[in-house]
Scaffold this motif. Structure first.
Motif, PDB file in Angstrom:
ATOM      1  N   TYR A 214      35.635  27.933  67.143  1.00  0.00           N
ATOM      2  CA  TYR A 214      35.622  28.970  68.182  1.00  0.00           C
ATOM      3  C   TYR A 214      35.672  28.317  69.564  1.00  0.00           C
ATOM      4  N   PRO A 215      36.292  28.969  70.537  1.00  0.00           N
ATOM      5  CA  PRO A 215      36.344  28.403  71.898  1.00  0.00           C
ATOM      6  C   PRO A 215      34.983  28.493  72.581  1.00  0.00           C
ATOM      7  N   GLU A 216      34.659  27.483  73.372  1.00  0.00           N
ATOM      8  CA  GLU A 216      33.419  27.514  74.146  1.00  0.00           C
ATOM      9  C   GLU A 216      33.617  28.336  75.410  1.00  0.00           C
ATOM     10  N   LYS A 217      34.756  28.142  76.041  1.00  0.00           N
ATOM     11  CA  LYS A 217      35.164  28.953  77.187  1.00  0.00           C
ATOM     12  C   LYS A 217      36.574  29.458  76.888  1.00  0.00           C
ATOM     13  N   VAL A 218      36.814  30.705  77.169  1.00  0.00           N
ATOM     14  CA  VAL A 218      38.084  31.320  76.786  1.00  0.00           C
ATOM     15  C   VAL A 218      39.104  31.213  77.912  1.00  0.00           C
ATOM     16  N   LYS A 219      40.259  30.609  77.580  1.00  0.00           N
ATOM     17  CA  LYS A 219      41.379  30.540  78.518  1.00  0.00           C
ATOM     18  C   LYS A 219      42.550  31.299  77.896  1.00  0.00           C
ATOM     19  N   SER A 220      42.994  32.350  78.559  1.00  0.00           N
ATOM     20  CA  SER A 220      44.006  33.231  77.994  1.00  0.00           C
ATOM     21  C   SER A 220      45.417  32.743  78.313  1.00  0.00           C
ATOM     22  N   LEU A 221      46.271  32.698  77.291  1.00  0.00           N
ATOM     23  CA  LEU A 221      47.668  32.302  77.451  1.00  0.00           C
ATOM     24  C   LEU A 221      48.500  33.528  77.815  1.00  0.00           C
ATOM     25  N   ASN A 222      49.221  33.449  78.931  1.00  0.00           N
ATOM     26  CA  ASN A 222      50.078  34.525  79.413  1.00  0.00           C
ATOM     27  C   ASN A 222      51.518  34.033  79.418  1.00  0.00           C
ATOM     28  N   LEU A 223      52.394  34.670  78.624  1.00  0.00           N
ATOM     29  CA  LEU A 223      53.772  34.203  78.505  1.00  0.00           C
ATOM     30  C   LEU A 223      54.572  34.386  79.788  1.00  0.00           C
ATOM     31  N   ASP A 224      54.151  35.308  80.646  1.00  0.00           N
ATOM     32  CA  ASP A 224      54.846  35.471  81.930  1.00  0.00           C
ATOM     33  C   ASP A 224      54.626  34.251  82.822  1.00  0.00           C
ATOM     34  N   LYS A 225      53.412  33.712  82.761  1.00  0.00           N
ATOM     35  CA  LYS A 225      53.075  32.553  83.585  1.00  0.00           C
ATOM     36  C   LYS A 225      53.377  31.235  82.876  1.00  0.00           C
ATOM     37  N   THR A 226      53.255  31.252  81.550  1.00  0.00           N
ATOM     38  CA  THR A 226      53.497  30.037  80.755  1.00  0.00           C
ATOM     39  C   THR A 226      54.454  30.387  79.623  1.00  0.00           C
ATOM     40  N   PRO A 227      55.780  30.367  79.893  1.00  0.00           N
ATOM     41  CA  PRO A 227      56.747  30.794  78.878  1.00  0.00           C
ATOM     42  C   PRO A 227      56.918  29.812  77.723  1.00  0.00           C
ATOM     43  N   SER A 228      56.386  28.605  77.853  1.00  0.00           N
ATOM     44  CA  SER A 228      56.463  27.620  76.779  1.00  0.00           C
ATOM     45  C   SER A 228      55.086  26.982  76.606  1.00  0.00           C
ATOM     46  N   PHE A 229      54.572  27.035  75.369  1.00  0.00           N
ATOM     47  CA  PHE A 229      53.233  26.515  75.110  1.00  0.00           C
ATOM     48  C   PHE A 229      53.213  25.808  73.767  1.00  0.00           C
ATOM     49  N   GLU A 230      52.418  24.736  73.681  1.00  0.00           N
ATOM     50  CA  GLU A 230      52.280  24.000  72.434  1.00  0.00           C
ATOM     51  C   GLU A 230      50.812  23.675  72.210  1.00  0.00           C
ATOM     52  N   GLY A 231      50.322  23.938  71.002  1.00  0.00           N
ATOM     53  CA  GLY A 231      48.922  23.648  70.727  1.00  0.00           C
ATOM     54  C   GLY A 231      48.622  23.741  69.247  1.00  0.00           C
ATOM     55  N   GLY A 253      48.745  42.081  72.714  1.00  0.00           N
ATOM     56  CA  GLY A 253      48.931  42.236  74.152  1.00  0.00           C
ATOM     57  C   GLY A 253      50.286  41.748  74.624  1.00  0.00           C
ATOM     58  N   SER A 254      51.032  41.081  73.741  1.00  0.00           N
ATOM     59  CA  SER A 254      52.365  40.569  74.095  1.00  0.00           C
ATOM     60  C   SER A 254      53.452  41.216  73.243  1.00  0.00           C
ATOM     61  N   GLU A 255      53.179  42.390  72.700  1.00  0.00           N
ATOM     62  CA  GLU A 255      54.194  43.101  71.925  1.00  0.00           C
ATOM     63  C   GLU A 255      55.420  43.372  72.798  1.00  0.00           C
ATOM     64  N   GLY A 256      56.599  43.251  72.195  1.00  0.00           N
ATOM     65  CA  GLY A 256      57.836  43.459  72.935  1.00  0.00           C
ATOM     66  C   GLY A 256      58.406  42.189  73.541  1.00  0.00           C
ATOM     67  N   TYR A 257      57.707  41.071  73.369  1.00  0.00           N
ATOM     68  CA  TYR A 257      58.217  39.774  73.808  1.00  0.00           C
ATOM     69  C   TYR A 257      58.929  39.117  72.626  1.00  0.00           C
ATOM     70  N   PHE A 258      60.192  38.780  72.824  1.00  0.00           N
ATOM     71  CA  PHE A 258      60.966  38.078  71.798  1.00  0.00           C
ATOM     72  C   PHE A 258      60.719  36.589  71.962  1.00  0.00           C
ATOM     73  N   VAL A 259      60.230  35.932  70.919  1.00  0.00           N
ATOM     74  CA  VAL A 259      59.794  34.543  71.031  1.00  0.00           C
ATOM     75  C   VAL A 259      60.374  33.672  69.920  1.00  0.00           C
ATOM     76  N   GLY A 260      60.301  32.397  70.139  1.00  0.00           N
ATOM     77  CA  GLY A 260      60.557  31.411  69.115  1.00  0.00           C
ATOM     78  C   GLY A 260      59.265  30.684  68.806  1.00  0.00           C
ATOM     79  N   ILE A 261      58.963  30.469  67.534  1.00  0.00           N
ATOM     80  CA  ILE A 261      57.744  29.751  67.132  1.00  0.00           C
ATOM     81  C   ILE A 261      58.139  28.605  66.230  1.00  0.00           C
ATOM     82  N   ASN A 262      57.825  27.401  66.663  1.00  0.00           N
ATOM     83  CA  ASN A 262      58.119  26.194  65.891  1.00  0.00           C
ATOM     84  C   ASN A 262      56.812  25.651  65.339  1.00  0.00           C
ATOM     85  N   ILE A 263      56.782  25.418  64.032  1.00  0.00           N
ATOM     86  CA  ILE A 263      55.565  24.925  63.382  1.00  0.00           C
ATOM     87  C   ILE A 263      55.797  23.500  62.877  1.00  0.00           C
ATOM     88  N   ASN A 264      54.923  22.591  63.275  1.00  0.00           N
ATOM     89  CA  ASN A 264      55.025  21.190  62.860  1.00  0.00           C
ATOM     90  C   ASN A 264      53.860  20.834  61.938  1.00  0.00           C
TER      91      ASN A 264
END
Length: 264
Positions: A214-231, A253-264
């Motif tokens: 579980y996160p100790e402090k919550v940081k929310s990922l926003n695709l408008d501000k961060t269109p590419s994320f890896e974690g 909360g991001s419904e309607g966003y068309f995305v690509g998801i790469n899994i390694n």
């Protein structure tokens, strides 16, 4: 492996733990199977859940035009007490509204970060509780339409909360309570016309989420501000993906966003 598609709320299956699936048009991801793996998430375009066009998402997965025109985005969705199909009165599309509103609904208590009252269609139990990240829940009344559920919720909101603290929920800052006692305590505040639908003999449902950390402090990922994320994916709770470094992503909360998801 690369997956592409428009985001919709994750589908779930009740289990120990709950199973989570992100379903695209031609494929799906079982997120339980990719815990501790690295995901790369990239925003590609918008795709309104109603018209399908590449228009900026306004609310609830809809572009602005569809949000104010689609029958599935009427005010009664968020405020069940505004339902009018039982009166044969149309909001946006009476046929659609009758289909959704004139079916059994449940008023319930759920404990995600605190005890709250909520409304859902009977067919959405326990999905609704899972979506809210509740670790325990119980039904209070089962009524034949959405309006009766709505006025019950409004009456009970004077005595119990109706919102989830999503940060506390994601941090697993929870306290187990006796929801049967809560149900009995609220019984006298149920509207008279609903009292006959009170459920007298049921028990709590307990839910287990697939979370490694579980996160100790919550940081929310926003695709408008961060269109590419890896974690690295560390868990799933409610409709959130939980990544390392305290980062969380609200899929619904991001419904309607068309995305690509790469899994390694």
């Amino acid at each position: 492996m690369l997956y592409e598609g428009v985001l919709r709320k994750m589908r779930t299956e009740l289990g120990s733990p709950i199973q989570y699936f992100l379903v695209f048009k031609n494929d799906f991801i079982n997120f339980n199977q990719v815990l501790n793996k690295k995901l790369k998430l990239e925003f590609i375009k918008f795709e309104c859940l109603s018209c399908g066009r590449d228009r900026k998402i306004y609310r609830q997965g809809f572009c602005q035009n569809c949000f104010y025109e689609s029958p599935s985005a009427g005010d009664w969705i968020m405020k069940p007490e505004l339902s009018t199909a039982h009166l044969n009165k149309e909001d946006r599309d009476l046929e659609y509204e009758k289909k959704v509103q004139l079916q059994p609904h449940i008023v319930y208590l759920a404990n995600s970060s605190n005890v709250k009252v909520g409304v859902t269609r009977k067919a959405q139990v326990p999905t609704r509780w899972i979506d809210q990240g509740a670790h325990e829940a119980i039904e209070i009344v089962e009524v034949p339409n959405r309006y009766l559920a709505g006025i019950t919720e409004v009456a009970l909101k004077n005595y119990v909360g109706d919102k989830t603290n999503w940060r506390k929920m994601l941090q697993n800052d929870i306290e187990d309570v006796n929801l049967v006692e809560w149900r009995e305590k609220l019984k006298n505040h149920i509207p008279d016309e609903v009292m006959e639908y009170f459920i007298t003999s049921n028990t709590e449902t307990n839910l287990e989420f697939p979370v490694l950390q579980y996160p100790e402090k919550v940081k929310s990922l926003n695709l408008d501000k961060t269109p590419s994320f890896e974690g690295v994916l560390k868990g799933i709770k409610g409709q959130y993906l939980i990544f390392e470094d305290n980062i969380v992503f609200n899929v619904r909360g991001s419904e309607g966003y068309f995305v690509g998801i790469n899994i390694n």
